[in-house]
Motif scaffolding. Structure first.
Motif, PDB file in Angstrom:
ATOM      1  N   ASN A  24       0.901  -1.310  -0.043  1.00 39.36           N
ATOM      2  CA  ASN A  24       0.053  -0.153   0.062  1.00 39.36           C
ATOM      3  C   ASN A  24       1.009   1.359  -0.045  1.00 39.36           C
ATOM      4  OD1 ASN A  24      -2.306  -1.566   0.137  1.00 39.36           O
ATOM      5  ND2 ASN A  24      -2.676  -1.106   2.258  1.00 39.36           N
ATOM      6  N   ILE A  25       1.993   1.134   0.719  1.00 37.85           N
ATOM      7  CA  ILE A  25       2.977   2.302   0.749  1.00 37.85           C
ATOM      8  C   ILE A  25       3.457   2.595  -0.613  1.00 37.85           C
ATOM      9  CG2 ILE A  25       5.059   3.143   1.787  1.00 37.85           C
ATOM     10  CD1 ILE A  25       4.502   1.711   4.455  1.00 37.85           C
ATOM     11  N   LEU A  26       3.836   1.442  -1.383  1.00 38.25           N
ATOM     12  CA  LEU A  26       4.503   1.575  -2.703  1.00 38.25           C
ATOM     13  C   LEU A  26       3.574   2.286  -3.666  1.00 38.25           C
ATOM     14  CD1 LEU A  26       6.575   0.886  -4.624  1.00 38.25           C
ATOM     15  CD2 LEU A  26       5.761  -1.609  -4.867  1.00 38.25           C
ATOM     16  N   ILE A  27       2.303   1.795  -3.479  1.00 39.01           N
ATOM     17  CA  ILE A  27       1.161   2.149  -4.510  1.00 39.01           C
ATOM     18  C   ILE A  27       1.185   3.777  -4.406  1.00 39.01           C
ATOM     19  CG2 ILE A  27      -1.306   2.351  -4.792  1.00 39.01           C
ATOM     20  CD1 ILE A  27      -1.377  -0.624  -3.896  1.00 39.01           C
ATOM     21  N   LYS A  28       1.163   4.124  -3.089  1.00 45.03           N
ATOM     22  CA  LYS A  28       0.943   5.766  -3.036  1.00 45.03           C
ATOM     23  C   LYS A  28       2.319   6.418  -3.337  1.00 45.03           C
ATOM     24  CE  LYS A  28      -1.982   5.035   1.176  1.00 45.03           C
ATOM     25  NZ  LYS A  28      -1.983   5.464   2.597  1.00 45.03           N
ATOM     26  N   GLU A  29       3.466   5.755  -3.278  1.00 45.46           N
ATOM     27  CA  GLU A  29       4.785   6.286  -3.785  1.00 45.46           C
ATOM     28  C   GLU A  29       4.605   6.367  -5.394  1.00 45.46           C
ATOM     29  OE1 GLU A  29       7.517   3.879  -1.991  1.00 45.46           O
ATOM     30  OE2 GLU A  29       7.650   5.121  -0.022  1.00 45.46           O
ATOM     31  N   LEU A  30       4.281   5.351  -5.781  1.00 45.91           N
ATOM     32  CA  LEU A  30       3.915   5.310  -7.261  1.00 45.91           C
ATOM     33  C   LEU A  30       3.262   6.361  -7.891  1.00 45.91           C
ATOM     34  CD1 LEU A  30       4.268   1.555  -7.909  1.00 45.91           C
ATOM     35  CD2 LEU A  30       6.005   3.092  -8.282  1.00 45.91           C
ATOM     36  N   PHE A  31       2.188   6.510  -7.430  1.00 47.87           N
ATOM     37  CA  PHE A  31       1.134   7.623  -7.578  1.00 47.87           C
ATOM     38  C   PHE A  31       1.585   8.878  -7.645  1.00 47.87           C
ATOM     39  CE2 PHE A  31      -2.271   4.508  -7.787  1.00 47.87           C
ATOM     40  CZ  PHE A  31      -3.106   4.825  -8.913  1.00 47.87           C
ATOM     41  N   SER A  32       2.480   9.074  -6.468  1.00 46.67           N
ATOM     42  CA  SER A  32       2.981  10.468  -6.280  1.00 46.67           C
ATOM     43  C   SER A  32       4.151  10.747  -7.156  1.00 46.67           C
ATOM     44  CB  SER A  32       3.731  10.506  -4.809  1.00 46.67           C
ATOM     45  OG  SER A  32       4.413  11.582  -4.527  1.00 46.67           O
ATOM     46  N   GLU A  33       4.718   9.726  -7.698  1.00 41.79           N
ATOM     47  CA  GLU A  33       5.701   9.924  -8.759  1.00 41.79           C
ATOM     48  C   GLU A  33       5.018  10.097 -10.132  1.00 41.79           C
ATOM     49  OE1 GLU A  33       9.930   7.890 -10.509  1.00 41.79           O
ATOM     50  OE2 GLU A  33       8.507   6.820  -8.820  1.00 41.79           O
ATOM     51  N   LEU A  34       4.012   9.413 -10.267  1.00 45.45           N
ATOM     52  CA  LEU A  34       3.347   9.371 -11.546  1.00 45.45           C
ATOM     53  C   LEU A  34       2.721  10.680 -11.785  1.00 45.45           C
ATOM     54  CD1 LEU A  34       1.908   7.421 -14.052  1.00 45.45           C
ATOM     55  CD2 LEU A  34      -0.088   7.712 -12.660  1.00 45.45           C
ATOM     56  N   PHE A  35       1.913  11.571 -10.537  1.00 41.49           N
ATOM     57  CA  PHE A  35       1.476  12.872 -10.821  1.00 41.49           C
ATOM     58  C   PHE A  35       2.340  13.950 -10.871  1.00 41.49           C
ATOM     59  CE2 PHE A  35      -2.513  10.403  -8.725  1.00 41.49           C
ATOM     60  CZ  PHE A  35      -3.059   9.862 -10.235  1.00 41.49           C
ATOM     61  N   ASN A  36       3.563  13.545 -10.633  1.00 42.31           N
ATOM     62  CA  ASN A  36       4.686  14.763 -11.064  1.00 42.31           C
ATOM     63  C   ASN A  36       5.287  14.719 -12.372  1.00 42.31           C
ATOM     64  OD1 ASN A  36       4.837  16.412  -8.366  1.00 42.31           O
ATOM     65  ND2 ASN A  36       5.582  14.393  -7.530  1.00 42.31           N
ATOM     66  N   ILE A  37       4.667  13.787 -13.067  1.00 37.87           N
ATOM     67  CA  ILE A  37       5.318  13.610 -14.750  1.00 37.87           C
ATOM     68  C   ILE A  37       4.025  14.028 -15.428  1.00 37.87           C
ATOM     69  CG2 ILE A  37       5.984  11.914 -16.377  1.00 37.87           C
ATOM     70  CD1 ILE A  37       6.714  10.142 -14.176  1.00 37.87           C
ATOM     71  N   ASN A  38       4.419  14.874 -16.448  1.00 34.47           N
ATOM     72  CA  ASN A  38       3.610  15.277 -17.564  1.00 34.47           C
ATOM     73  C   ASN A  38       3.895  14.452 -18.839  1.00 34.47           C
ATOM     74  OD1 ASN A  38       2.537  16.510 -19.800  1.00 34.47           O
ATOM     75  ND2 ASN A  38       3.041  18.657 -19.352  1.00 34.47           N
ATOM     76  N   PRO A  39       2.752  13.497 -18.919  1.00 33.66           N
ATOM     77  CA  PRO A  39       2.869  12.562 -19.847  1.00 33.66           C
ATOM     78  C   PRO A  39       3.280  13.068 -21.250  1.00 33.66           C
ATOM     79  CG  PRO A  39       0.672  12.792 -19.127  1.00 33.66           C
ATOM     80  CD  PRO A  39       1.385  13.520 -18.457  1.00 33.66           C
ATOM     81  N   LYS A  40       2.930  14.237 -21.708  1.00 32.20           N
ATOM     82  CA  LYS A  40       3.265  14.710 -22.823  1.00 32.20           C
ATOM     83  C   LYS A  40       4.685  15.034 -22.966  1.00 32.20           C
ATOM     84  CE  LYS A  40      -0.795  17.118 -24.302  1.00 32.20           C
ATOM     85  NZ  LYS A  40      -1.285  18.757 -24.604  1.00 32.20           N
ATOM     86  N   ASP A  41       5.442  15.489 -21.872  1.00 30.51           N
ATOM     87  CA  ASP A  41       6.983  15.494 -21.918  1.00 30.51           C
ATOM     88  C   ASP A  41       7.627  14.449 -21.906  1.00 30.51           C
ATOM     89  OD1 ASP A  41       6.303  18.442 -22.173  1.00 30.51           O
ATOM     90  OD2 ASP A  41       6.299  18.789 -19.901  1.00 30.51           O
ATOM     91  N   ASP A  42       7.181  13.282 -21.120  1.00 31.66           N
ATOM     92  CA  ASP A  42       7.918  12.157 -20.521  1.00 31.66           C
ATOM     93  C   ASP A  42       7.033  10.958 -20.526  1.00 31.66           C
ATOM     94  OD1 ASP A  42       9.802  10.209 -19.983  1.00 31.66           O
ATOM     95  OD2 ASP A  42      10.794  11.459 -18.327  1.00 31.66           O
ATOM     96  N   PHE A  43       6.653  10.595 -21.778  1.00 29.92           N
ATOM     97  CA  PHE A  43       5.524   9.574 -21.822  1.00 29.92           C
ATOM     98  C   PHE A  43       5.974   8.309 -21.500  1.00 29.92           C
ATOM     99  CE2 PHE A  43       3.709   6.079 -24.295  1.00 29.92           C
ATOM    100  CZ  PHE A  43       2.154   6.297 -23.816  1.00 29.92           C
ATOM    101  N   GLN A  44       7.088   7.821 -21.847  1.00 35.31           N
ATOM    102  CA  GLN A  44       7.830   6.659 -21.523  1.00 35.31           C
ATOM    103  C   GLN A  44       7.962   6.239 -19.980  1.00 35.31           C
ATOM    104  OE1 GLN A  44       8.299   4.187 -23.816  1.00 35.31           O
ATOM    105  NE2 GLN A  44       8.224   2.811 -22.102  1.00 35.31           N
ATOM    106  N   LYS A  45       8.166   7.456 -19.410  1.00 34.27           N
ATOM    107  CA  LYS A  45       8.493   7.291 -17.836  1.00 34.27           C
ATOM    108  C   LYS A  45       7.030   7.161 -17.191  1.00 34.27           C
ATOM    109  CE  LYS A  45      10.676   9.496 -13.736  1.00 34.27           C
ATOM    110  NZ  LYS A  45      11.409  10.569 -13.190  1.00 34.27           N
ATOM    111  N   PHE A  46       6.128   7.869 -17.695  1.00 33.50           N
ATOM    112  CA  PHE A  46       4.689   7.892 -17.285  1.00 33.50           C
ATOM    113  C   PHE A  46       4.116   6.335 -17.367  1.00 33.50           C
ATOM    114  CE2 PHE A  46       0.082   8.232 -17.233  1.00 33.50           C
ATOM    115  CZ  PHE A  46      -0.186   9.387 -16.196  1.00 33.50           C
TER     116      PHE A  46
END
Length: 324
Positions: A24-46
């Motif tokens: 559960n902690i990992l899920i929250k960390e992954l979402f935190s990282e996901l929402f700090n990425i602009n999918p247009k700028d770094d689609f592959q990382k997203f």
């Protein structure tokens, strides 16, 4: 007790409850990282992080196939129905978000990802405030200790598996990895006579293990009594399913269909039911067969599932062996 996530140290490393909380902690960390990425700028990382989040399927599958059967044993069947339905709702949201991401629908990618986040956040609250505290009250220590092998078959969200619980003082060798050769007798004393031929129980087990088909046998009392343990099963199974009522072994949305099949088989009106679905990019053929004795008395049902993707793609003929 009610603030489990902030008291991980009350659990030993690898304890199933601790592992659920760490995921559960990992899920929250992954979402935190996901929402700090602009999918247009770094689609592959997203896209890569979203795929990591999708590993929550293993979290769901362990609950459905491992934790829920133990809760049922102590009379709590609610999670097997209500929470499994919630899992399926989240699966649908994940699928919807994946479609948007893979089609690079940038107008909807974030919105659909937020939908997944909101539902998973609610699920985590239910797990940590109700499911896991109640499970800790109901289950005995031996129950938690029995879960490791089944959990290992299904897997975890982590790159590296958690420590075994309980830790072993000496190396454990799983029966499937025990390659020690033993002297075999060629007499019939250790063999069973089948309709055509004689086999040892070891040979029977090996045959079931290497069959490229998932087999589950439900007896005449609607209890799961057997499944074959192949290395690449179509659908996850673990030891917790043995002895479980079959209606609790399917998602709530398909239970009525399963019960209908059993009703028709028991009444002698039908002997076979088959389905085919697209599942994780594969074409899966699912078949149910009524099992009857020589007097046509109903003895249960065999469920067979097979990935027939490559079989469907065959064309022409192949008459020669070509391993080059």
């Amino acid at each position: 007790m009610n603030d489990l996530k902030n008291n991980l140290e009350q659990f030993d490393e690898g304890h199933p409850v601790r592992v659920y909380l760490e995921e559960n902690i990992l899920i929250k960390e992954l979402f935190s990282e996901l929402f700090n990425i602009n999918p247009k700028d770094d689609f592959q990382k997203f896209y890569n992080i979203f795929n990591q989040i999708c590993e929550v399927e293993k979290h769901f599958a362990r609950k459905e196939n491992q934790l829920f059967p133990y809760l049922e044993k102590y009379g709590w069947t609610g999670p097997s129905q209500g929470m499994w339905s919630f899992h399926d709702d989240i699966r649908a949201l994940i699928k919807d978000a994946r479609v948007a991401i893979e089609s690079k629908d940038f107008d909807n990618i974030v919105t659909k990802s937020v939908n997944v986040y909101n539902s998973l956040s609610h699920l985590i609250q239910v797990e940590e405030n109700r499911l896991l505290p109640n499970a800790m009250q109901l289950l005995k220590e031996d129950d938690w200790k029995e879960m490791y092998e089944g959990d290992k078959e299904i897997g975890w969200m982590f790159t590296n598996p958690p420590q075994r619980y309980p830790a072993l003082e000496e190396e454990y060798i799983h029966p499937s990895q025990d390659t020690k050769k033993r002297k075999l007798s060629f007499s019939l004393e250790d063999r069973t006579h089948f309709d055509e031929g004689y086999l040892t129980m070891e040979q029977v087990n090996c045959i079931f293990k290497f069959l490229p088909i998932d087999i589950t046998y439900v007896d005449e009392n609607d209890k799961v009594v057997f499944y074959n343990r192949g290395d690449e099963r179509v659908f996850p199974r673990s030891a917790g399913i043995i002895g479980r009522e079959v209606k609790f072994c399917h998602p709530p949305k398909s239970v009525d269909q399963v019960l209908k099949i059993l009703e028709e088989f028991k009444a002698g009106r039908k002997d076979i039911a088959d389905f085919w679905i697209n599942f994780k990019g594969k074409f899966i053929h699912i078949r149910y067969f009524a099992v009857r004795d020589e007097n046509k008395t109903y003895k249960g049902v065999i469920e067979m599932s097979q990935d027939v993707t490559e079989i469907r793609a065959l064309e022409g003929e192949k008459r020669l062996l070509d391993w080059n």
